[in-house]
Design an enzyme around this catalytic site. Structure first.
Site, PDB file in Angstrom:
ATOM      1  N   LYS A 185     -15.871 -33.572 -27.689  1.00 10.39           N
ATOM      2  CA  LYS A 185     -16.088 -33.724 -26.245  1.00 10.39           C
ATOM      3  C   LYS A 185     -17.552 -34.103 -26.032  1.00 10.39           C
ATOM      4  CE  LYS A 185     -15.528 -31.146 -21.894  1.00 10.39           C
ATOM      5  NZ  LYS A 185     -15.139 -29.856 -21.295  1.00 10.39           N
TER       6      LYS A 185
ATOM      7  N   SER B  22     -11.586 -30.105 -17.757  1.00 10.56           N
ATOM      8  CA  SER B  22     -12.483 -31.220 -17.926  1.00 10.56           C
ATOM      9  C   SER B  22     -12.393 -31.886 -19.300  1.00 10.56           C
ATOM     10  CB  SER B  22     -13.937 -30.772 -17.696  1.00 10.56           C
ATOM     11  OG  SER B  22     -14.309 -29.823 -18.667  1.00 10.56           O
TER      12      SER B  22
ATOM     13  N   SER C 215     -10.914 -25.458 -19.021  1.00  5.66           N
ATOM     14  CA  SER C 215     -10.996 -26.855 -19.469  1.00  5.66           C
ATOM     15  C   SER C 215     -10.495 -27.169 -20.868  1.00  5.66           C
ATOM     16  CB  SER C 215     -12.434 -27.353 -19.350  1.00  5.66           C
ATOM     17  OG  SER C 215     -12.676 -27.686 -18.024  1.00  5.66           O
TER      18      SER C 215
HETATM   19  N1  GLN Z   1     -11.618 -26.820 -13.335  1.00  2.00           N
HETATM   20  C1  GLN Z   1     -12.728 -25.925 -13.439  1.00  2.00           C
HETATM   21  C2  GLN Z   1     -13.939 -26.534 -12.779  1.00  2.00           C
HETATM   22  O1  GLN Z   1     -13.803 -27.546 -12.176  1.00  2.00           O
HETATM   23  C3  GLN Z   1     -12.990 -25.574 -14.882  1.00  2.00           C
HETATM   24  C4  GLN Z   1     -13.804 -26.569 -15.623  1.00  2.00           C
HETATM   25  C5  GLN Z   1     -14.171 -26.121 -16.998  1.00  2.00           C
HETATM   26  O2  GLN Z   1     -13.571 -25.199 -17.583  1.00  2.00           O
HETATM   27  N2  GLN Z   1     -15.186 -26.751 -17.556  1.00  2.00           N
HETATM   28  O3  GLN Z   1     -15.011 -26.049 -12.821  1.00  2.00           O
END
Ligand code: GLN
Length: 496
Positions: A77, A152, A176
Site C-alpha cells: 500500500k 482505504s 481499511s
Molecule cells: N473508512 C475509515 C476512514 O475513512 C477508515 C479508514 C482506515 O482504516 N484507514 O477513516
C-alpha cells in the site's frame, strides 16, 4: 499445477523452494499481468528493479539460504515508505516523493524473501472507505468494475483479488484492511495495535493505525503476518514488546467447544438480508466443527462512529501539519510571503476529504471545544474497550459482519459522505479498542446489484489482545470446509 497467478503464497513458496518454479519466472508472470491492469490498483511499479530482486532471491534459493517467503511477490500500500518506489499516500502532496529508507514492515518482508512488485493505490492518507479519495484515480472492483473495491486499502484488495499479486500489505485505522478485503473476496487481518511497527507508515491517526497482510486465505495471512510483526521499540514508541510469532503453528487446532460471541448490535436493522444469510451459513459451518455460539452485547457500537470521526481527524490534523511545503510535501510555485506559501501549498496539495478532516480535527482540539468533543470521545473510547473486556469474559472470540452491505457503486455515496462513514460501524469498535480483527470471505450476493454480478461478502472475526493465532486458526478451519476464498473474478477487470 494451476496457473502461477492462482497459486497461494504457501503454494508459491513451496514451488519456489523445490525449484518447480523460478523466482524470475514468477515475478515476470505477475509483472505481465500488472502491465495489462485496467483496475487502477497500482500507482507505481518498476519491472527492472523487481526482476533484479527476483534474481537475488533465486540466488539465495540456489545457495540454500532462502528466507521463509523467498521469491514470493508482494505489493505494498502506498502509505508505506519505500526506497525503491515513490511513496505518495495517494496524495498530490507527496507526488514523486522518494523515501531514503524502507518502512519496518516492508523491510521485514524483504528480509523474509518477498520480492516487491510496486506500490498500490489507496484513499488519500488512508482516509476513506471506497478508494475514490485517491488523488490519482479511483480503483475498480474486479468482481464488477462499476463498483468500488472498498478502502482505504482498495488497491491492495483489488490487486490480490484480480491476482495481480499473490499478497499485499494494507493498513487499518478504522477498517481499511477488513472492509476492502470483504468487498473484494479476499482474506485480511489487522493485528493487535502495536504488533506491527508503524515506523515508515505515513501516519493518519497514530493511536489507531496498524499494518496487516491481505491475501487469498488465512494460511497466507498467517505466513505474512509472522514476517511482519515483532517489537521495534527504538523506532515505534507504541510497539509491543512481544517476540515475533510463527502464526502458522496454531493453524490446526480443533475449535470444538470454542465460544463465539455474536453481538446483538451487529445483527440489527440495516444489515443486508444476504449478508445476514451468509453469516448464518458460516455459523452453521463453524457449529458443525464444534464451536458454540453465545449472544453477547457491545452496547456502545453505534457511538464508535462519532468517537472515531472525532479522534481520527484530531490526530490527522496534527500528523498532517508536517506537510507544509517546507518540511515535507508539495510547495506552491507562486506566493508573496511565507503565510501565503503555506496556504497555497496545502490548498493545492490536499484533496477535499483530507481538508475536511484537518478542519474537523483542528476544531475538536481547539480551546473551548476540546472538553466537549475530544475529551468526551476519549472517555467513550475507553468504555468501548471495556465492553469488549466484558464480552471476552463470556466468549473466546467475536463474529459478525465486516460491513452492512456488499460493495457499492462508484460515485454512489459521493453526494452523501455521511452514509459512507456510517458503513464503517462494524469495523470501528475493534479499531478503537486496539483488538485484532480479520475479514474472511463467506458468501456472494447479487442483492441490489443491477448488473446481477455476484459480489463478495466478508465475515469479521474479532479476537482478544494478541490472540491473532486464535482468529487465524478459526478462519483456516472454516476455509478447509468452504470454497469462498478460492473464488476469483472470472476475468478480472477485463484482464485476459
Ligand atoms: N473508512 C475509515 C476512514 O475513512 C477508515 C479508514 C482506515 O482504516 N484507514 O477513516
Amino acid at each position: 499445477m494451476s496457473e502461477i497467478h492462482n497459486l497461494s503464497v504457501a503454494e508459491l513458496s513451496s514451488a519456489l523452494r523445490n525449484k518447480s518454479l523460478g523466482a524470475v519466472e514468477v515475478a515476470t508472470h505477475f509483472l505481465n499481468r500488472i502491465e495489462k491492469d485496467e483496475l487502477g490498483s497500482f500507482l507505481s511499479h518498476n519491472p527492472e528493479l523487481t526482476l533484479k530482486a527476483a534474481q537475488s532471491s533465486q540466488e539465495r534459493i540456489n545457495r540454500d539460504n532462502a528466507g521463509p517467503l523467498e521469491g514470493v511477490p508482494i505489493a505494498h500500500k502506498d502509505v508505506f515508505v519505500t526506497k525503491d518506489f515513490p511513496s505518495t499516500a495517494g496524495s498530490k502532496m507527496l507526488e514523486g516523493y522518494r523515501s531514503s529508507f524502507d518502512a519496518t514492515v516492508v523491510q521485514k518482508l524483504a528480509q523474509a524473501g518477498c520480492v516487491s512488485l510496486g506500490k498500490l493505490n489507496c484513499d488519500e492518507f488512508a482516509m476513506g472507505s471506497s478508494n475514490e479519495n485517491s488523488a490519482y484515480c479511483a480503483v475498480h472492483n474486479p468482481w464488477d468494475i462499476t463498483k468500488i473495491p472498498g478502502g482505504s486499502s482498495g488497491g491492495s484488495a483489488a490487486a490480490v483479488s484480480a491476482r495481480l499479486t499473490p499478497a499485499a500489505t494494507g493498513t487499518d485505522t478504522g477498517g481499511s484492511i477488513r472492509q476492502p478485503a470483504s468487498f473484494c473476496g479476499i482474506t485480511g487481518i489487522k493485528p493487535t495495535y502495536g504488533r506491527a511497527s508503524r515506523y515508515g507508515m505515513i501516519a493518519y491517526a497514530s493511536s489507531l493505525d496498524q499494518a496487516g497482510p491481505m491475501a487469498k486465505d488465512a494460511m497466507d495471512c498467517a505466513l505474512l503476518l509472522s514476517a511482519m510483526c515483532g517489537p521495534d521499540l527504538d523506532r515505534d514508541s507504541t510497539s509491543l514488546d512481544i517476540p515475533a510469532e510463527d502464526f502458522t503453528k496454531q493453524l490446526n487446532q480443533s475449535i470444538k467447544g470454542l465460544r463465539i460471541g455474536l453481538p446483538n448490535e451487529f445483527f440489527g436493522e440495516g444489515l443486508d438480508s444476504q449478508v445476514k444469510l451468509a453469516l448464518e451459513q458460516a455459523k452453521s459451518v463453524l457449529k458443525d466443527l464444534g464451536a458454540e455460539f453465545i449472544p453477547i452485547s457491545l452496547p456502545k457500537t453505534e457511538l464508535s462512529i462519532p468517537v472515531y470521526y472525532i479522534i481520527a481527524p484530531a490526530e490527522a490534523s496534527s500528523n498532517l501539519s508536517r506537510f507544509d511545503g517546507v518540511r515535507y510535501g508539495h510547495r506552491a510555485k507562486e506566493y508573496s510571503d511565507l503565510m501565503e506559501m503555506y496556504k497555497k501549498s496545502r490548498a493545492q496539495g490536499f484533496g477535499s476529504e483530507v481538508k475536511k478532516r484537518i478542519m474537523t480535527g483542528a476544531y475538536v482540539l481547539s480551546h473551548g471545544y476540546y472538553d466537549a468533543y475530544y475529551l468526551q470521545a476519549q472517555k467513550i473510547r475507553r468504555m468501548i474497550a471495556e465492553d469488549f473486556k466484558v464480552a471476552f469474559n463470556q466468549c473466546d472470540l467475536i463474529m459478525g459482519p465486516v460491513a452492512p452491505s456488499t460493495a457499492w457503486g462508484l460515485g454512489e455515496k459521493t453526494a452523501d459522505p455521511l452514509s459512507s462513514y456510517l458503513a464503517d460501524i462494524f469495523t470501528l469498535p475493534a479499531s478503537l479498542a486496539g483488538l485484532p480483527a480479520m475479514s474472511v470471505p463467506c458468501g456472494m450476493s447479487t442483492l441490489g446489484n443491477s448488473s446481477l454480478l455476484p459480489l463478495p461478502i466478508g465475515m469479521q472475526l474479532i479476537g482478544n489482545y494478541v490472540e491473532e493465532s486464535k482468529l487465524l486458526n478459526v478462519a483456516h478451519q472454516y476455509q478447509l470446509q468452504t470454497h469462498w476464498h478460492t473464488m476469483s473474478p472470472i476475468e478480472p477487470g477485463g484482464l485476459k
